[in-house]
Every structure is written in C-alpha cells, then in structure tokens.
Design a protein around this motif. Structure first.
Motif, PDB file in Angstrom:
ATOM      1  N   ALA A   1      -2.836   3.708   2.010  1.00  0.00           N
ATOM      2  CA  ALA A   1      -2.048   2.778   3.000  1.00  0.00           C
ATOM      3  C   ALA A   1      -1.776   1.412   2.384  1.00  0.00           C
ATOM      4  N   ALA A   2      -2.255   1.105   1.084  1.00  0.00           N
ATOM      5  CA  ALA A   2      -2.024   0.027   0.291  1.00  0.00           C
ATOM      6  C   ALA A   2      -0.430  -0.530   0.227  1.00  0.00           C
ATOM      7  N   PRO A   3       0.367   0.551   0.015  1.00  0.00           N
ATOM      8  CA  PRO A   3       1.655  -0.045   0.010  1.00  0.00           C
ATOM      9  C   PRO A   3       2.381  -0.829   1.118  1.00  0.00           C
ATOM     10  N   ALA A   4       1.676  -0.716   2.209  1.00  0.00           N
ATOM     11  CA  ALA A   4       1.985  -1.398   3.444  1.00  0.00           C
ATOM     12  C   ALA A   4       1.476  -2.814   3.482  1.00  0.00           C
ATOM     13  N   PHE A   5       0.684  -3.058   2.562  1.00  0.00           N
ATOM     14  CA  PHE A   5       0.151  -4.641   2.403  1.00  0.00           C
ATOM     15  C   PHE A   5       0.654  -5.293   1.200  1.00  0.00           C
ATOM     16  N   LYS A   6       1.759  -4.805   0.515  1.00  0.00           N
ATOM     17  CA  LYS A   6       2.186  -5.378  -0.602  1.00  0.00           C
ATOM     18  C   LYS A   6       2.654  -6.770  -0.622  1.00  0.00           C
ATOM     19  N   ASP A   7       3.145  -7.171   0.752  1.00  0.00           N
ATOM     20  CA  ASP A   7       3.961  -8.560   0.886  1.00  0.00           C
ATOM     21  C   ASP A   7       2.697  -9.231   1.497  1.00  0.00           C
TER      22      ASP A   7
END
Ligand SMILES: C[S@@+](CC[C@H](N)C(=O)[O-])C[C@H]1O[C@@H](n2cnc3c(N)ncnc32)[C@H](O)[C@@H]1O
Length: 216
Positions: free
Chosen positions: A68-74
């Motif tokens: 799920a981490a890419p969804a939190f990149k910003d």
C-alpha cells in the motif's frame, strides 16, 4: 530469531520490495527486519498479532503493508488508526522518513510496544497515542488517515473525520472489495478511488479504499 533465519527473512523481504518496485535502501530494509524481530519478541508476551511464524509475518504484515505504501508517497502527516503492533504505520514511517506518522490504539500494551520500537529503530518521525480515536485532539490535522483491519468504513470515517485536514483523504486497507460498507458510508463522504493490491507471496484479495469529503 537466530542469525541465519534473519538473513532468510531479509532476503524474502528484499525480493518482495523489488517485486513491489519500492525504492528502499539497505538501512531501511535492515530497520524493517529489526522491527520484525522486536514484534516477534514482544508478541510472545504481549499478544500483538495472531501470526507467530516470522516468515508469515514478512508476507502478511510487512509486505502487505508495503504493497500500500505507494499510495502514501505524497503524504506529509499520516495517522494510522487502530495501529495494533504498528501496521501499516511502522512500515510507512520507515519508508517515508520525511513524513510524520502518528499511530493510535486503545490498548496500552500495544502502544508501549510502539513507543519502544520507535526508540529502538530511531524513528524521529513517529508519534504514538494511547486511547480511542474518537477522543483524540491534535493541533495539526492529518492529510492522510489510514487503517488496516480496523472497523467498518462508516465507523472509521465517523470516529476519525474530525482529524482530517481540508482536502485530505482516508485510505483504508481492506481484504475483499467492501461493497456493502461503501454503500453505507455516512452522508458527506464518498469513495474517490478503489485500488486492488498485489502482495508478493499472498493470494488473498486486498484493496485500498480512498475516501474524501464530498464538496458542498
Ligand atoms: C484487528 S487490530 C488491527 C491492528 C493493525 N492495524 C494490524 O493490521 O495488524 C485493530 C486494532 O484497533 C484498536 N482499536 C479498536 N477500537 C479503537 C478505537 N476506537 N480507537 C483506536 N484504536 C482502536 C484495537 O485495540 C486493535 O489493536
């Protein structure tokens, strides 16, 4: 965990991270293995998770959270509600050291573990709260509020909505696509996006549900 097993776990994690195309350096991977070792050690006394096999923990906890981490990149200021033993919050804090990551749980032995893990991992971007999220008050609202295996979406939004910044979003980690829960969201909230996740080594269905406030 003995040394040889740690090397195996590290290589499992490393190949999962590569499969997910995540940009993590050796120190970050090492820190995730230190976290896993701590979780495994404290679990025998504190019952932090029903999964006891460290290899299963790599898949079902570490890689599941990392998928799920890419969804939190910003994201700049994240809250993990019902963080339990620190999932996904600890994985996000290690992956994104520039983001602030807060975690809350009602159970003080779980938050004692999170506080100890924060110290041992040297995670200066982590804040731990003990208590019910409904009662949490903060000076700076969160741009992303997440949860994994927490509650129905309606409760998640109703209990944590006061903590979301204007323009922010909820990102809920779910198993099968939660159609009924989506239909039962409280008025004023809508699903902005649904995303199916692939977790290395796991067959189970996983989804992310992105929820935003509906503009009046
Ligand atoms: C099933 S566990 C999930 C833990 C972790 N997120 C994971 O995926 O492994 C749900 C957690 O939510 C916590 N919890 C339940 N109600 C809560 C509330 N109102 N506020 C904060 N935490 C809560 C419980 O103590 C429990 O640790």
């Amino acid at each position: 965990m003995i040394h040889v097993e740690q090397a195996q776990l590290r290589s499992m994690l490393q190949s999962g991270v590569e499969e997910l195309s995540l940009d993590l350096n050796n120190d970050q991977i090492d820190n995730m293995i230190v976290y896993l070792t701590l979780l495994s050690k404290w679990n025998s006394v504190y019952n932090l998770t029903a999964i006891r096999d460290p290899k299963e923990m790599v898949k079902q906890h570490l890689l599941d959270s990392l998928s799920a981490a890419p969804a939190f990149k910003d994201a700049k200021n994240i809250l993990d509600v019902g963080a339990g033993g620190g999932l996904p919050g600890m994985m996000l804090a290690i992956t994104y050291p520039q983001a602030k990551v807060s975690m809350i749980d009602t159970v003080s032995k779980k938050t004692a573990f999170l506080t100890q893990a924060k110290t041992e991992l040297g995670l200066r971007n982590v804040t731990v709260h003990t208590g019910r999220v409904e009662a949490l008050q903060v000076k700076e609202p969160f741009d992303v509020i997440t949860s994994r295996a927490f509650s129905e979406l309606a409760n998640f939004v109703n209990w944590s909505g006061h903590l979301l910044a204007d323009g922010g979003q909820f990102i809920a980690m779910k198993g099968v696509q939660p159609k009924q829960e989506i239909d039962s969201l409280p008025a004023g909230w809508h699903v902005d996006k649904l995303q199916a996740l692939t977790v290395p080594g796991l067959q189970a269905e996983r989804h992310l549900v992105f929820i935003k406030k509906t503009q009046a």
